[in-house]
Design a protein around this motif. Structure first.
Motif, PDB file in Angstrom:
ATOM      1  N   SER A 104      -1.893   2.652  -2.633  1.00  0.00           N
ATOM      2  CA  SER A 104      -2.337   1.292  -2.940  1.00  0.00           C
ATOM      3  C   SER A 104      -3.123   1.184  -4.242  1.00  0.00           C
ATOM      4  O   SER A 104      -3.045   0.170  -4.923  1.00  0.00           O
ATOM      5  CB  SER A 104      -3.201   0.744  -1.790  1.00  0.00           C
ATOM      6  N   GLU A 220      -2.397   2.644   7.965  1.00  0.00           N
ATOM      7  CA  GLU A 220      -1.096   2.262   7.434  1.00  0.00           C
ATOM      8  C   GLU A 220      -0.312   1.461   8.467  1.00  0.00           C
ATOM      9  O   GLU A 220       0.269   0.412   8.158  1.00  0.00           O
ATOM     10  CB  GLU A 220      -0.311   3.517   7.021  1.00  0.00           C
ATOM     11  N   HIS A 222      -1.538  -0.098  11.036  1.00  0.00           N
ATOM     12  CA  HIS A 222      -2.325  -1.302  11.291  1.00  0.00           C
ATOM     13  C   HIS A 222      -1.983  -2.398  10.280  1.00  0.00           C
ATOM     14  O   HIS A 222      -1.719  -3.556  10.640  1.00  0.00           O
ATOM     15  CB  HIS A 222      -3.807  -0.893  11.204  1.00  0.00           C
ATOM     16  N   ARG A 223      -1.938  -2.015   8.995  1.00  0.00           N
ATOM     17  CA  ARG A 223      -1.629  -2.989   7.953  1.00  0.00           C
ATOM     18  C   ARG A 223      -0.167  -3.428   8.029  1.00  0.00           C
ATOM     19  O   ARG A 223       0.155  -4.604   7.795  1.00  0.00           O
ATOM     20  CB  ARG A 223      -1.949  -2.396   6.576  1.00  0.00           C
ATOM     21  N   HIS A 224       0.725  -2.505   8.371  1.00  0.00           N
ATOM     22  CA  HIS A 224       2.140  -2.860   8.477  1.00  0.00           C
ATOM     23  C   HIS A 224       2.361  -3.856   9.613  1.00  0.00           C
ATOM     24  O   HIS A 224       3.194  -4.773   9.484  1.00  0.00           O
ATOM     25  CB  HIS A 224       2.979  -1.607   8.707  1.00  0.00           C
ATOM     26  N   ALA A 233      -5.265  -8.462  11.132  1.00  0.00           N
ATOM     27  CA  ALA A 233      -5.868  -7.151  10.945  1.00  0.00           C
ATOM     28  C   ALA A 233      -7.210  -7.294  10.241  1.00  0.00           C
ATOM     29  O   ALA A 233      -7.418  -8.223   9.461  1.00  0.00           O
ATOM     30  CB  ALA A 233      -4.938  -6.247  10.127  1.00  0.00           C
ATOM     31  N   GLY A 235      -8.794  -6.023   7.399  1.00  0.00           N
ATOM     32  CA  GLY A 235      -8.254  -5.308   6.247  1.00  0.00           C
ATOM     33  C   GLY A 235      -9.300  -4.836   5.266  1.00  0.00           C
ATOM     34  O   GLY A 235     -10.292  -5.523   5.009  1.00  0.00           O
ATOM     35  N   SER A 240      -5.626  -3.578   0.406  1.00  0.00           N
ATOM     36  CA  SER A 240      -4.801  -4.762   0.663  1.00  0.00           C
ATOM     37  C   SER A 240      -4.663  -5.705  -0.521  1.00  0.00           C
ATOM     38  O   SER A 240      -3.857  -6.633  -0.473  1.00  0.00           O
ATOM     39  CB  SER A 240      -5.400  -5.543   1.851  1.00  0.00           C
TER      40      SER A 240
END
Length: 306
Positions: A104, A220, A222-224, A233, A235, A240
């Motif tokens: 990221s 990963e 969780h964000r997906h 989420a 974040g 992000s």
């Protein structure tokens, strides 16, 4: 049984200390299947079970612990004795970082590093486990925490902010639901053991939900899940921001909260004279300062001496 090949024992020590066949295979320049076969071969020759194999890695059995204690220090002594003869290539840099900060934040900026320092040969290792600088051939690492790693030099890059994030598709499905009233939104459990949702509701008011839509053991995943519209989420903004800028995620209510942890460049004393690391460090700190200036509310970022 005959004499055991020293190579088998050397690979055993590597696997035992890393607890992960993939990482050990990468360091040994072997495939995972080849290294796994070697460990089974060693077990057969010794007629002892040395490892417990699981989905998250390998763990030593009691017999394995005895063998590691017996042979590990001898290999350490050999490496120490040969260290004087190793050629140090100052244009080669091995860096470890977690998958999140690697993909990221760091990778999108690497073209600028390559343009500024074309002589550098980068070896990037992505993993969540902390590097053991005493045993692994790694020059430096990017870590997330409070900068308290004994025996290492830590230089603060920037802090972290958190906020509830969701996919635009979920926002559309929720219609005119108040984004400030998160009790009415489907929430995803926070992978952080501290549970940042608890901190969030304590800061902004409200009650923790009786249940979450789903829990994940990695940031990963969780964000997906948030990207797929499963739920909201908690974040990390450093991870992000690119997705928010691209419109793939939105911050609900435009409210943020600072956390005490930060991102750090960490390296052992032996790396301080590494010219490749010196060039990378100067570039990295300049990139971090630029990032801080561009992030609202992060003006207090900067390098802090340990």
């Amino acid at each position: 049984m005959g004499k055991l090949p020293l190579g088998l024992l050397q690979q055993f020590v590597l696997v035992a200390r890393l607890g992960n066949l993939s990482r050990a295979a990468a360091q040994a320049n072997l495939t995972v299947s080849a290294l796994s076969h070697q460990m089974r071969q060693l077990e057969e020759r010794l007629q002892r079970r040395l490892f417990e194999r699981g989905p998250r890695g390998v763990k030593l059995t009691a017999e394995g612990c005895v063998l590691l204690e017996a042979v590990g220090t001898h290999f350490d002594g050999i490496e120490h004795a040969l260290a004087h003869y190793h050629t140090r290539h100052h244009n080669e840099l091995t860096l470890s970082a977690s998958p999140g900060i690697m993909s990221s934040w760091l990778v999108p900026r690497l073209p600028r590093l390559v343009a500024a320092h074309p002589e550098l040969e980068l070896n990037l290792q992505s993993g969540s486990a902390l590097v053991d600088f005493e045993r692994e051939a790694v020059d430096a690492a990017l870590r997330y925490g409070r900068g308290e790693w004994s025996g290492l030099r830590s230089e603060r890059l920037f802090g972290e902010w958190i906020a509830p994030i969701a996919a635009p598709e979920l926002v559309a499905r929720m219609g005119d639901t108040d984004p400030h009233d998160l009790s009415r939104w489907p929430l995803l459990g926070d992978p952080n053991p501290a549970n940042r949702w608890r901190d969030w509701f304590a800061h902004y008011g409200g009650e923790l939900p009786r249940r979450y839509v789903a829990h994940f053991d990695s940031f990963e995943a969780h964000r997906h899940a948030a990207l797929e519209g499963l739920g909201v989420a908690m974040g990390r903004m450093v991870m992000s921001k690119s997705l928010i800028d691209a419109g793939r995620l939105v911050v609900l209510g435009e409210r943020y909260m600072a956390v005490t942890d930060a991102y750090w460049l960490v390296y052992p004393p032996r790396s301080q004279e590494h010219r490749g690391l010196q060039a990378f460090r100067d570039w990295l700190l300049a990139e971090a300062d630029d990032y801080c200036r561009r992030m609202p509310g992060m003006e207090a970022c900067g390098t802090i001496e340990p």
